[in-house]
Design an enzyme around this catalytic site. Sequence first.
Site, mmCIF file in Angstrom:
data_model
loop_
_atom_site.group_PDB
_atom_site.id
_atom_site.type_symbol
_atom_site.label_atom_id
_atom_site.label_comp_id
_atom_site.label_asym_id
_atom_site.label_seq_id
_atom_site.Cartn_x
_atom_site.Cartn_y
_atom_site.Cartn_z
ATOM 1 N N GLU A 14 0.817 -1.217 0.000
ATOM 2 C CA GLU A 14 0.000 0.000 0.000
ATOM 3 C C GLU A 14 0.853 1.270 0.000
ATOM 4 O OE1 GLU A 14 -3.561 -0.527 2.729
ATOM 5 O OE2 GLU A 14 -2.367 -2.310 3.179
ATOM 6 N N SER A 184 -6.268 -3.135 2.893
ATOM 7 C CA SER A 184 -6.798 -2.746 1.582
ATOM 8 C C SER A 184 -7.316 -3.921 0.765
ATOM 9 C CB SER A 184 -5.733 -1.988 0.776
ATOM 10 O OG SER A 184 -5.586 -0.685 1.265
ATOM 11 N N TYR A 253 -10.212 2.462 -4.435
ATOM 12 C CA TYR A 253 -9.466 3.623 -4.890
ATOM 13 C C TYR A 253 -9.879 4.123 -6.273
ATOM 14 C CZ TYR A 253 -6.853 2.402 -0.778
ATOM 15 O OH TYR A 253 -6.529 2.119 0.527
ATOM 16 N N ARG A 292 -11.095 4.331 11.718
ATOM 17 C CA ARG A 292 -12.384 4.139 11.044
ATOM 18 C C ARG A 292 -12.860 2.720 11.304
ATOM 19 N NH1 ARG A 292 -11.345 3.793 5.531
ATOM 20 N NH2 ARG A 292 -11.987 1.601 5.528
ATOM 21 N N ASP A 294 -15.472 -0.196 10.391
ATOM 22 C CA ASP A 294 -16.331 -0.652 9.299
ATOM 23 C C ASP A 294 -17.220 -1.797 9.773
ATOM 24 O OD1 ASP A 294 -15.083 1.181 7.660
ATOM 25 O OD2 ASP A 294 -13.672 -0.269 6.821
ATOM 26 N N GLU A 307 -14.228 -4.618 10.271
ATOM 27 C CA GLU A 307 -12.829 -4.385 10.630
ATOM 28 C C GLU A 307 -12.636 -2.944 11.076
ATOM 29 O OE1 GLU A 307 -10.341 -4.937 7.239
ATOM 30 O OE2 GLU A 307 -11.342 -3.398 6.051
ATOM 31 N N ASN A 309 -9.800 0.197 10.619
ATOM 32 C CA ASN A 309 -8.617 0.743 9.963
ATOM 33 C C ASN A 309 -8.012 1.791 10.888
ATOM 34 O OD1 ASN A 309 -8.402 -0.058 6.816
ATOM 35 N ND2 ASN A 309 -10.531 -0.076 7.500
ATOM 36 N N GLY A 313 -7.477 5.721 4.845
ATOM 37 C CA GLY A 313 -7.114 6.630 3.767
ATOM 38 C C GLY A 313 -7.334 8.065 4.190
#
Length: 345
Positions: A14, A184, A253, A292, A294, A307, A309, A313
Amino acid sequence: MKRIVVFFGGCSSEHSVSLQSAHAVLTYMDRSRYSPVPVGITREGRWLYYTGDLDAIPDGRWQDGPCIPCTLCLDRASRTLLLLDGSGDTLCFDAAFPVLHGKNGEDGTLQGLLELAGVPVIGCGVLSSALCMDKDRSHKLAALAGVKVPRSAKFPRGTNADELQQTAQSLGYPLFVKPVRAGSSFGVSMVRAPEELAEAARSAFANDRELLLEESIPGFEVGCAVLGNESLTVGAVDEIELSQGFFDFEEKYTLKTSAIHCPARIPAEKTAEIQQAAQTIYRALDCKGFARVDLFLTPEGSIIFNEVNTIPGFTAHSRYPNMMRAAGLDFTALISRIIETEVTA
């Protein structure tokens, strides 16, 4: 004025995404309060103090610009970079802001090095970073905290194909095959039939020594940005609308066949439930600074954990900043608030 080392790049797959995120953080950081010190980590693992044009970062041109090899002084609380250009010079700083995605950056490895050296780390620390990268253990802890999680089973590399097939049959198709530790959606496959399982397992094991077979959850994915330590601020909940497949690396993305709605098109009471679940998970996994969370929202209204993060991003158009913008925090103010979770002005 506080000096903040911003780490970007890294050795993971990444790397390029990190360049985009770091460019945004460096560009929008409030220069009246903070002085950024950009330190890029090449794909090969070299640390370079970068002093050139920030616009050269996103496409990788920064490595051809003015860079000084450097490393971290491990004398506890010295908070110093050693410049390795033969000058013997050092560069003092106040805190570190890792803007690295995936392994060797988001998984607690860099955080451990920084904490060993007594450096304040902006964002999640060693334990939470490692736990959130681990899909199996993070699910177990979320479940203990009272949040629903998908049914799943973990297997080490070398597991025979028959054992995988038997478990897959018990979970039911379609299902997901995931590396236990990766970001990702690298190595993640949706498997719709038994004949697809072997190739999916090979892809997962190429990214980690363990894989997870996980049931497919009906409905759609929602996310919630969380900010803070003791007192938490939550952003607007967003919703991922998929027209096909799942939210893999390409979709995350490019959004070729998907759309992100922020705020999510759900009732206010369900939004509040999701925000509460996100805070519960954030605390259960020892998160701090920002992350974040999810989750899935099923047609029946169940909220199921996916999950966390710990370094999501971070471009001006990414999900996390958009959720916080919808809650009233613009990008510059958001970066300042994140830094303030660890650094007092």
